[in-house]
Design a protein around this motif. Structure first.
Motif, PDB file in Angstrom:
ATOM      1  N   THR A  89       5.720   2.567   6.864  1.00 13.32           N
ATOM      2  CA  THR A  89       4.626   1.882   7.558  1.00 13.32           C
ATOM      3  C   THR A  89       5.030   1.641   9.002  1.00 13.32           C
ATOM      4  N   LYS A  90       6.222   2.167   9.339  1.00 16.80           N
ATOM      5  CA  LYS A  90       6.763   1.844  10.660  1.00 16.80           C
ATOM      6  C   LYS A  90       6.525   2.955  11.676  1.00 16.80           C
ATOM      7  N   GLY A  91       5.658   3.916  11.307  1.00 20.88           N
ATOM      8  CA  GLY A  91       5.370   5.005  12.235  1.00 20.88           C
ATOM      9  C   GLY A  91       6.632   5.754  12.582  1.00 20.88           C
TER      10      GLY A  91
ATOM     11  N   SER B 271      -4.354   5.165  17.983  1.00 23.34           N
ATOM     12  CA  SER B 271      -5.594   5.920  17.765  1.00 23.34           C
ATOM     13  C   SER B 271      -6.815   5.004  17.618  1.00 23.34           C
ATOM     14  N   LYS B 272      -6.583   3.782  17.155  1.00 23.82           N
ATOM     15  CA  LYS B 272      -7.682   2.836  16.993  1.00 23.82           C
ATOM     16  C   LYS B 272      -8.283   2.486  18.365  1.00 23.82           C
ATOM     17  N   LYS B 273      -7.357   2.193  19.288  1.00 28.31           N
ATOM     18  CA  LYS B 273      -7.793   1.851  20.655  1.00 28.31           C
ATOM     19  C   LYS B 273      -8.462   3.064  21.308  1.00 28.31           C
ATOM     20  N   ALA B 274      -7.925   4.237  21.012  1.00 25.70           N
ATOM     21  CA  ALA B 274      -8.477   5.477  21.587  1.00 25.70           C
ATOM     22  C   ALA B 274      -9.921   5.676  21.128  1.00 25.70           C
TER      23      ALA B 274
ATOM     24  N   GLU C 104      -1.681   7.013  11.983  1.00 27.28           N
ATOM     25  CA  GLU C 104      -1.995   5.854  11.150  1.00 27.28           C
ATOM     26  C   GLU C 104      -3.389   5.318  11.478  1.00 27.28           C
ATOM     27  N   ASP C 105      -3.958   4.561  10.565  1.00 26.20           N
ATOM     28  CA  ASP C 105      -5.287   3.919  10.704  1.00 26.20           C
ATOM     29  C   ASP C 105      -6.394   4.943  10.926  1.00 26.20           C
ATOM     30  N   VAL C 106      -6.492   5.430  12.187  1.00 24.02           N
ATOM     31  CA  VAL C 106      -7.542   6.408  12.509  1.00 24.02           C
ATOM     32  C   VAL C 106      -6.835   7.750  12.721  1.00 24.02           C
TER      33      VAL C 106
ATOM     34  N   ASP D 291       0.529   9.619  18.479  1.00 26.34           N
ATOM     35  CA  ASP D 291       1.413   8.452  18.312  1.00 26.34           C
ATOM     36  C   ASP D 291       2.816   8.709  18.879  1.00 26.34           C
ATOM     37  N   GLU D 292       3.057   9.955  19.290  1.00 28.89           N
ATOM     38  CA  GLU D 292       4.318  10.267  19.958  1.00 28.89           C
ATOM     39  C   GLU D 292       4.135  10.062  21.459  1.00 28.89           C
TER      40      GLU D 292
END
Lengths: 480, 120
Positions: free
Chosen positions: A426-428, B35-38, B57-59, B10-11
């Motif tokens: 969960t830590k990316g 990605s959520k903010k994007a 993650e998330d989106v 995310d990188e």
């Protein structure tokens, strides 16, 4: 040495045999005593008849003496003769009851009586002496027979009394033996069933190993059941290992795609950095060039970390077990994260039970597990919080229970089933997703258990159960 | 007016490098590692080109693609992914992706693809 224990069926058969023998003895005794009573009654019947004959004989004898009736003498003779035949007929039963001596005394008295009557009949003028002799003999006969009847009545009463007592005593003996036997069987079976209950409970809880090593005397049916349960546990243990292996294989698929993704990202970063560096080399300042290379270093470190964790995960390293104090291992692990706890504003609360049993572990591996749990807890409390570390033992003192509790974010129910999966994180980019799966494998190898209890927004508790070090393990010189 | 591009990955390195390259090419570039903010940003502003990672993650990239297709049918989307499978490629192309880049990304190829997408 194997004890030669009787099987339950044999025991029940012996108990039933004892019961049957007891009842048989009682029945035989009853049969013979009834037979005696019957023969006595038969004897009394005969003697009653004899007695009546004697009395009638004497009645007619009296008529002779009162009225000097010679016919009465004849009548008395006939009755006496009848009595004599009666004595002859019942000789066997009378001899057996009276004894030969008494029988002969009786018959000779009767013969003398009859002779005396004959003498009196023959003489024209009967002598007084002869008459007195007749009276005396007649009296003796009735006296003898009535005393015998009394005697026999007494005997019968005694036999009946004895029999009543014997039956009562037998009844008590049978009841007591029943009570004793059933009590014995009840206790015996209850004890065995409790043992089985404990074993099946252990199986239900998944403690296959401790059941698998239990053996019982095979001579006993329950012993065979216990052995069957133990064999079942062995099979289950084997299957569990196979299942674990299968799960490992299945996770290999996850692992491969995980590796691709995990390594793909830093590799891509390095590739982009290198390409950018080369393409824009001339337009980059020295500082920018340095930053490019620093970034390459960071990405290379990321790869190194992933590879190291991957090695930890896949390595089938034989752990080096040794006896040690659980507090020592926990304290060593805490010392490694103390600084991080301070920076993250996390207050540590330690609670160690006094007089804890030792554990038999690979210290480095358990330390790895604990540090991993502490680091996870720290990450779950980005705004600081409290970390509780408890060490307890159970009532039987055969387990050491280490609890790591945080007041962090908790784990969402939908991801809870995956936390022990490899490459689940969960830590990316910060995590490799291998920490908990490696921990799981280590604890499993120690025949221990790791479990989690969590509530979103309140925190998470990880519980590690490790078997306590026992003298048995010391003798075996190995773990489990 | 310079064409504007949003880069979502995310990188951080991907974002930084893409931004550096594409800015030098004369585009206006915004980058997001979250990605959520994007997605929120896409909803409030139209971008000519969206470069997004698939797995986040998330989106994730597919969510971004759906939103862009719905809000701005003429906007182009370039999908990048660390591990490409046939399934993800087919899914992405069905969603009218302009181009599909498996990592490691070749900067020159990316530049070329961006140029084609924005019709330069």
């Amino acid at each position: 040495m194997k004890k030669n224990v009787l099987s339950i069926r044999q025991k029940i058969n012996i108990a039933l045999g004892i019961e049957a023998a007891l009842l048989g003895i009682i029945s035989i005794c009853a049969f013979f005593s009834f037979k005696i009573v019957l023969s006595k009654l038969h004897f009394i019947e005969i003697f009653d008849e004899l007695n009546i004959s004697f009395l009638e004989m004497r009645k007619t004898e009296k008529n002779y003496f009162l009225y000097h009736d010679t016919n009465a003498l004849q009548e008395a003779y006939q009755k006496g003769e009848n009595a004599y035949y009666m004595l002859q007929r019942a000789q066997t039963s009378l001899v057996s009851t009276l004894g030969r001596q008494n029988y002969h005394a009786l018959t000779s008295s009767l013969k003398q009586y009859l002779n005396t009557i004959q003498n009196l009949q023959k003489s024209q003028r009967p002598s007084i002496l002869e008459e007195l002799r007749l009276r005396k003999l007649g009296h003796r006969l009735t006296q003898f027979s009535s005393s015998l009847i009394k005697q026999e009545h007494k005997k019968i009463n005694r036999i009946i009394h004895q029999n009543t007592m014997m039956f009562f005593a037998s009844l008590v003996a049978v009841l007591l033996s029943q009570l004793f036997l059933w009590q014995y069987f009840f206790r015996f079976l209850a004890k065995k069933l409790l043992k089985m209950e404990a074993l099946t409970k252990a199986v239900a809880k998944g403690h296959f190993h401790e059941v698998a090593i239990k053996h019982s005397e095979p001579n006993d049916e329950i012993g065979s059941v216990v052995n069957a349960i133990s064999r079942m546990a062995q099979e289950l243990e084997k299957r569990e290992e196979q299942l674990l292996q299968a799960k490992k294989l299945a996770s290999l698929g996850v692992l491969v795609s995980g590796v691709a993704h995990e390594l793909g990202n830093p590799l891509n970063n390095i590739s982009m950095l290198a390409e950018g560096y080369l393409s824009y080399y001339d337009s980059l300042s020295d500082e920018e060039k340095k930053n490019f290379m620093k970034e390459v270093q960071v990405q290379a470190e990321r790869i190194r970390k992933i590879v190291r964790n991957l090695l930890d995960f896949s390595r089938q390293k034989q752990p080096e077990f040794k006896e040690c104090s659980p507090i020592e291992v926990v304290e060593k692990s805490i010392s490694l994260v103390e600084n991080q706890l301070r920076i993250s504003h996390i207050k540590l609360h330690k609670n160690y039970a006094p007089d804890l049993p030792a554990i038999y572990v690979d210290v480095d591996q358990i330390q790895q597990v604990l540090v991993n749990l502490f680091v996870n807890a720290i990450h779950a409390m980005p705004k600081g919080g409290r970390l509780f570390v408890d060490i307890q033992t159970n009532d039987k003192r055969d387990k050491v229970i280490i609890k790591v509790k945080d007041t962090g974010t908790g784990i969402k129910p939908e991801i809870l089933p995956h936390i022990f999966d490899p490459f689940f994180t969960t830590k990316g980019t910060k995590g490799t997703g291998l920490g908990l799966s490696v921990s799981y494998g280590i604890i499993k190898q120690h025949h221990g258990k790791i479990s989690v209890d969590t509530e979103v927004g309140k925190g998470t508790t990880f519980t590690i159960e490790l078997p306590a070090y026992s003298s048995k393990q010391a003798k075996e010189g190995k773990h489990g | 007016m310079a064409k504007n591009i949003i880069v979502i990955d995310d990188e951080e390195v991907v974002c930084r490098m893409t931004k550096m390259v594409l800015t030098k090419e004369g585009y206006e570039v915004e980058t997001f590692t979250d990605s959520k903010k994007a997605l929120e940003r896409i909803k409030e502003k139209k971008f000519d080109l969206v470069i997004t990672d698939l797995k986040m993650e998330d989106v994730d990239g597919m969510d971004i693609l759906k939103t862009v297709n719905k809000l701005y049918p003429d906007a182009k989307v370039i999908m990048i992914t660390a591990y490409a499978t046939l399934d993800t490629a087919i899914e992405a192309l069905r969603g009218h992706v302009f181009d599909f880049f498996p990592k490691p990304i070749k900067i020159e190829e990316l530049k070329k693809s961006v140029k084609e997408a924005l019709g330069k």
